[in-house]
Design a protein around this motif. Structure first.
Motif, PDB file in Angstrom:
ATOM      1  N   GLU A  48      -5.180  10.671  -7.860  1.00 10.02           N
ATOM      2  CA  GLU A  48      -4.355   9.642  -7.239  1.00 10.02           C
ATOM      3  C   GLU A  48      -5.154   8.361  -6.968  1.00 10.02           C
ATOM      4  N   PHE A  49      -6.459   8.505  -6.767  1.00 10.32           N
ATOM      5  CA  PHE A  49      -7.295   7.318  -6.584  1.00 10.32           C
ATOM      6  C   PHE A  49      -7.199   6.409  -7.803  1.00 10.32           C
ATOM      7  N   ALA A  50      -7.186   7.013  -8.979  1.00 12.80           N
ATOM      8  CA  ALA A  50      -7.061   6.221 -10.211  1.00 12.80           C
ATOM      9  C   ALA A  50      -5.656   5.650 -10.353  1.00 12.80           C
ATOM     10  N   HIS A  51      -4.651   6.384  -9.897  1.00 14.13           N
ATOM     11  CA  HIS A  51      -3.275   5.885  -9.973  1.00 14.13           C
ATOM     12  C   HIS A  51      -3.104   4.637  -9.099  1.00 14.13           C
ATOM     13  N   TRP A  52      -3.676   4.662  -7.902  1.00 12.04           N
ATOM     14  CA  TRP A  52      -3.593   3.481  -7.036  1.00 12.04           C
ATOM     15  C   TRP A  52      -4.285   2.290  -7.689  1.00 12.04           C
ATOM     16  N   ALA A  53      -5.472   2.554  -8.240  1.00 15.17           N
ATOM     17  CA  ALA A  53      -6.215   1.462  -8.885  1.00 15.17           C
ATOM     18  C   ALA A  53      -5.421   0.898 -10.064  1.00 15.17           C
ATOM     19  N   SER A  68       0.820  -1.202   0.000  1.00 16.74           N
ATOM     20  CA  SER A  68       0.000   0.000   0.000  1.00 16.74           C
ATOM     21  C   SER A  68       0.863   1.265   0.000  1.00 16.74           C
ATOM     22  N   ALA A  69       1.962   1.241   0.742  1.00 11.99           N
ATOM     23  CA  ALA A  69       2.873   2.393   0.757  1.00 11.99           C
ATOM     24  C   ALA A  69       3.460   2.652  -0.625  1.00 11.99           C
ATOM     25  N   ALA A  70       3.783   1.571  -1.345  1.00  8.01           N
ATOM     26  CA  ALA A  70       4.299   1.724  -2.704  1.00  8.01           C
ATOM     27  C   ALA A  70       3.247   2.349  -3.607  1.00  8.01           C
ATOM     28  N   ALA A  71       2.004   1.867  -3.529  1.00  8.12           N
ATOM     29  CA  ALA A  71       0.931   2.413  -4.358  1.00  8.12           C
ATOM     30  C   ALA A  71       0.693   3.893  -4.050  1.00  8.12           C
ATOM     31  N   TYR A  72       0.665   4.232  -2.776  1.00 11.72           N
ATOM     32  CA  TYR A  72       0.431   5.627  -2.382  1.00 11.72           C
ATOM     33  C   TYR A  72       1.564   6.531  -2.859  1.00 11.72           C
ATOM     34  N   SER A  73       2.787   6.039  -2.756  1.00  9.14           N
ATOM     35  CA  SER A  73       3.934   6.815  -3.208  1.00  9.14           C
ATOM     36  C   SER A  73       3.898   7.038  -4.714  1.00  9.14           C
ATOM     37  N   ILE A  74       3.458   6.036  -5.462  1.00  4.29           N
ATOM     38  CA  ILE A  74       3.348   6.180  -6.912  1.00  4.29           C
ATOM     39  C   ILE A  74       2.358   7.288  -7.270  1.00  4.29           C
ATOM     40  N   TYR A 110      -5.708  -0.948  -0.904  1.00  7.08           N
ATOM     41  CA  TYR A 110      -6.340   0.238  -1.494  1.00  7.08           C
ATOM     42  C   TYR A 110      -7.062   1.049  -0.421  1.00  7.08           C
ATOM     43  N   VAL A 111      -7.729   0.353   0.491  1.00  5.92           N
ATOM     44  CA  VAL A 111      -8.406   1.050   1.588  1.00  5.92           C
ATOM     45  C   VAL A 111      -7.404   1.837   2.426  1.00  5.92           C
ATOM     46  N   LEU A 112      -6.237   1.256   2.664  1.00  8.52           N
ATOM     47  CA  LEU A 112      -5.204   1.979   3.415  1.00  8.52           C
ATOM     48  C   LEU A 112      -4.759   3.230   2.671  1.00  8.52           C
ATOM     49  N   CYS A 113      -4.672   3.162   1.343  1.00 11.72           N
ATOM     50  CA  CYS A 113      -4.328   4.344   0.553  1.00 11.72           C
ATOM     51  C   CYS A 113      -5.370   5.444   0.748  1.00 11.72           C
ATOM     52  N   VAL A 114      -6.635   5.062   0.738  1.00 13.40           N
ATOM     53  CA  VAL A 114      -7.702   6.041   0.936  1.00 13.40           C
ATOM     54  C   VAL A 114      -7.610   6.666   2.327  1.00 13.40           C
ATOM     55  N   VAL A 115      -7.361   5.835   3.329  1.00 15.49           N
ATOM     56  CA  VAL A 115      -7.237   6.347   4.698  1.00 15.49           C
ATOM     57  C   VAL A 115      -6.090   7.337   4.796  1.00 15.49           C
ATOM     58  N   LYS A 116      -4.958   7.024   4.190  1.00 15.47           N
ATOM     59  CA  LYS A 116      -3.802   7.931   4.242  1.00 15.47           C
ATOM     60  C   LYS A 116      -4.067   9.217   3.464  1.00 15.47           C
ATOM     61  N   TRP A 117      -4.881   9.146   2.429  1.00 13.19           N
ATOM     62  CA  TRP A 117      -5.205  10.355   1.661  1.00 13.19           C
ATOM     63  C   TRP A 117      -5.994  11.339   2.514  1.00 13.19           C
ATOM     64  N   TYR A 118      -6.907  10.816   3.322  1.00  9.03           N
ATOM     65  CA  TYR A 118      -7.710  11.686   4.185  1.00  9.03           C
ATOM     66  C   TYR A 118      -6.986  12.026   5.489  1.00  9.03           C
ATOM     67  N   TYR A 119      -6.101  11.148   5.929  1.00  7.69           N
ATOM     68  CA  TYR A 119      -5.366  11.378   7.182  1.00  7.69           C
ATOM     69  C   TYR A 119      -3.867  11.183   6.911  1.00  7.69           C
ATOM     70  N   PRO A 120      -3.206  12.180   6.308  1.00  7.35           N
ATOM     71  CA  PRO A 120      -1.797  12.028   5.900  1.00  7.35           C
ATOM     72  C   PRO A 120      -0.854  11.703   7.051  1.00  7.35           C
ATOM     73  N   ASP A 121      -1.189  12.129   8.256  1.00 11.57           N
ATOM     74  CA  ASP A 121      -0.299  11.881   9.395  1.00 11.57           C
ATOM     75  C   ASP A 121      -0.190  10.395   9.729  1.00 11.57           C
TER      76      ASP A 121
END
Length: 638
Positions: A167-172, A140-146, A383-394
């Motif tokens: 970025e949602f589409a990039h992760w997908a 998930s960290a790799a996908a979010y970083s991409i 993917y869910v973790l990516c969404v969570v990090k998008w809304y809560y970057p910390d």
């Protein structure tokens, strides 16, 4: 006889029993060879070699060179050099331990299979949980970083927040690309994996050789505004402990090679070779990249704040803007996530086959042997973790720290399993023997314990520790109420681990005899029932008794499970009974039906070696680990 090569023997070896005087008399002098033929047919085994194992290690590990390790330079170049030295040598000890374990018990389910043999059923389950969630977090960290790198490259130096929604589409896109290759599987997957690993290595070599001419070490690597030793060491012991876990970024996932044991013809030799060569390569490149990245512009303080540590070097090599240079880091990041996807797919599939997760996780695509349920569920969670990090970057830092806690827990279990395996199973044949032995395992254990402490007590908050504790509690509750009622020994475990369980049970029984707790000449009758999951009942079994001949019985049933004509000649196919004695006892006729199905096993249901027998009375492992178990090969000679 073939000539030996680096760290490998010219002939299979076992660890000498005399090295472990406390247990030598409990073991047999015969060397046991466990082939590791996990599948019934060789048509499922892909034509792989050592280079494919090396590529598998590189795809997961090499991506860590490109991401966020530079924050550790807050303690200075010299301080982080010490961190990297400690962590890299600990990882090398880890790899040597896993290589020896894999050369003896080539199980394709990762660390939890070995842990179930050496540490126990419940600890093995917790190891499986830790190994799974940390792989999902890494992918998930790799996908979010991409997604972040693509957004930065499209928007230029000023990131437009409104455009980040793409970025949602990039992760997908990342997950769809990787899933399509994993699901198609077999030889195609391994060819793509080899190509991706080669691409990552080429990009890394471009950086290494291209950055050399821009090196100004004294100017860029020293801490500005400091004199003397302060130029190279900064932050004190607290700062050192806080960044110690960051050293693991360079080597994340390097231990995943043994997950391929079920897809290669010679796992006992090729898997250890893959471990040694891939770890050696990554260790050299990690120090090289660390030196070059800190020795080129823009200087230490600015470099620490950069999310992509190699972008500055690519900027100077290609003469492009910094935000464009980050594009070069995208392919290795994709490769890293691709490697971790393989890891959690194989791991969760093995857990499903063992009943540690719902058995549906063990389902595979026909003719492809791709664990599609495990891959799809793990990818959805990522993917869910990516969404969570998008809304809560910390939460990015806390999730990384959580993954480190899971990884270190797995590493500690590997070291503990290695020590127990060396002590209690010296006669199981190894194709590879760690030159560092138990001393290397203890050293690695101490270093990773420091990393664990660094995450727990030296970060800005305790969120990662709280999440880790919560996961362990939930997993434990799930285990005691769900898993232990349905867990089984999968086909791979029965093939690879069965003899190890036999040896473990015999040694435990021998110890009980010495302590005088062995009960003698107790006779019990097995009665058949029509219950689906309780096939036999054992009435009035004392909690401290040792049912000596259940081991013989389980071996007979295990034989019938694979070959109905392989029954011991003294046993009728339709009935039997047994007598419990301190010495191995024979099986004689009685009443009861032998079942062909594989029932649940658990810490309060059945002994580990009883692969085809379910016991009505709930027994603790300490009650049933001491069964006298007879090897199937020995029974055929009777």
């Amino acid at each position: 006889m073939k000539p030996s090569w680096f760290l490998f023997r010219s002939a299979p070896v076992s660890v000498a029993p005399e090295d472990f005087s406390s247990t030598a008399e409990d073991t047999t002098s015969d060397v046991l060879n466990i082939k590791g033929d996990q599948f019934h047919s060789e048509r499922w085994v892909v034509d792989l070699s050592c280079k494919d194992m090396i590529a598998l290690g590189l795809t997961t590990a090499i991506g860590g060179h490109y991401f966020a390790w530079n924050v550790g330079l807050s303690i200075g170049f010299g301080g982080f050099a010490v961190v990297l030295l400690l962590v890299s040598t600990a990882y090398y000890c880890l790899v040597l331990c896993v290589a020896e374990l894999s050369s003896a018990l080539p199980f394709a389910g990762g660390a939890y299979g070995i842990a179930r043999v050496t540490l126990g059923i419940y600890p093995g389950y917790l190891v499986a949980v830790c190994d799974s969630f940390k792989s999902i977090i890494y992918a998930s960290a790799a996908a979010y970083s991409i997604g972040q790198m693509i957004s930065r490259a499209n928007d230029g130096p000023l990131l437009i927040e409104e455009n980040r929604v793409y970025e949602f589409a990039h992760w997908a896109g990342f997950y769809v690309f990787c899933l399509s290759i994993h699901l198609y599987g077999r030889q195609f997957f391994w060819r793509v994996n080899l190509a991706l690993a080669a691409m990552s290595v080429v990009i890394l070599f471009v950086y290494i050789f291209g950055s050399i001419r821009f090196v100004e070490f004294e100017k860029n690597a020293s801490y500005p505004g400091e004199e003397g030793i302060g130029k190279w060491f900064h932050g004190g012991m607290y700062g050192f402990m806080s960044v110690l876990p960051l050293g693991t970024r360079f080597f994340q996932g390097i231990q995943s090679i043994n997950l391929a044991c079920g897809h290669i013809k010679n796992p006992k030799t090729e898997v250890p070779k893959g471990y040694v060569w891939s770890m050696s390569f990554v260790m050299v490149t990690s120090f090289t990249v660390f030196f070059l990245a800190t020795a080129v512009k823009p200087g230490l303080l600015i470099f620490i704040a950069r999310l992509r540590p190699l972008s500055s070097g690519f900027k100077q090599i290609f003469g492009i803007e910094h935000y464009r240079a980050a594009i070069v880091s995208i392919p290795p990041t994709v490769v890293s996530g691709f490697g971790f996807m393989y890891r959690y797919g194989q791991q969760m599939s093995a857990m499903g086959k063992s009943g540690l997760l719902n058995p549906v996780f063990g389902k595979e695509l026909p003719c492809r042997r791709s664990p599609y349920v495990a891959l799809l569920v793990g990818s959805v969670l990522g993917y869910v973790l990516c969404v969570v990090k998008w809304y809560y970057p910390d939460l990015q830092d806390q999730l990384y720290e959580l993954s480190v806690l899971g990884a270190i827990t797995t590493f500690l279990s590997i070291f503990a399993s290695f020590i127990v395996f060396r002590r209690n199973f010296p006669t199981i044949q190894r194709e590879f023997v760690s030159p560092l032995g138990v001393g290397g395992a203890i050293y690695g254990c101490l270093v990773f314990l420091l990393c664990f402490i660094g995450v727990c007590g030296f970060q800005k908050d305790y969120m990662a520790l709280i999440m880790f504790a919560a996961i362990m509690v939930v997993a434990s509750v799930y285990y005691y109420f769900v898993v232990q009622k349905r867990q089984v020994f999968s086909e791979e475990e029965r093939t690879v681990m069965f003899k190890a369980y036999l040896m473990k049970s015999n040694m435990a029984r021998s110890k009980r005899i010495k302590r005088g707790t062995q009960h003698h000449h107790q006779q019990y009758q097995l009665h058949a029932t029509n219950s689906k999951d309780r096939i036999y009942s054992v009435p009035s079994v004392p909690s401290e008794s040792n049912i000596a001949s259940v081991g013989s019985l389980s071996t007979v049933i295990a034989q019938r499970h694979t070959d109905t004509n392989a029954l011991h000649p003294m046993v009728n196919q339709d009935s039997f009974s047994f007598t419990a004695n301190s010495a191995p006892s024979s099986v004689r006729r009685g009443h009861g039906d032998i079942a062909d199905q594989t029932p649940p096993v658990g810490s309060r249901r059945i002994a580990p070696a009883l692969s085809s027998l379910s016991v009505h009375k709930e027994l603790d492992l300490q009650d049933v680990e001491c069964l006298d178990l007879v090897d199937a090969d020995d029974m055929q000679k009777d």
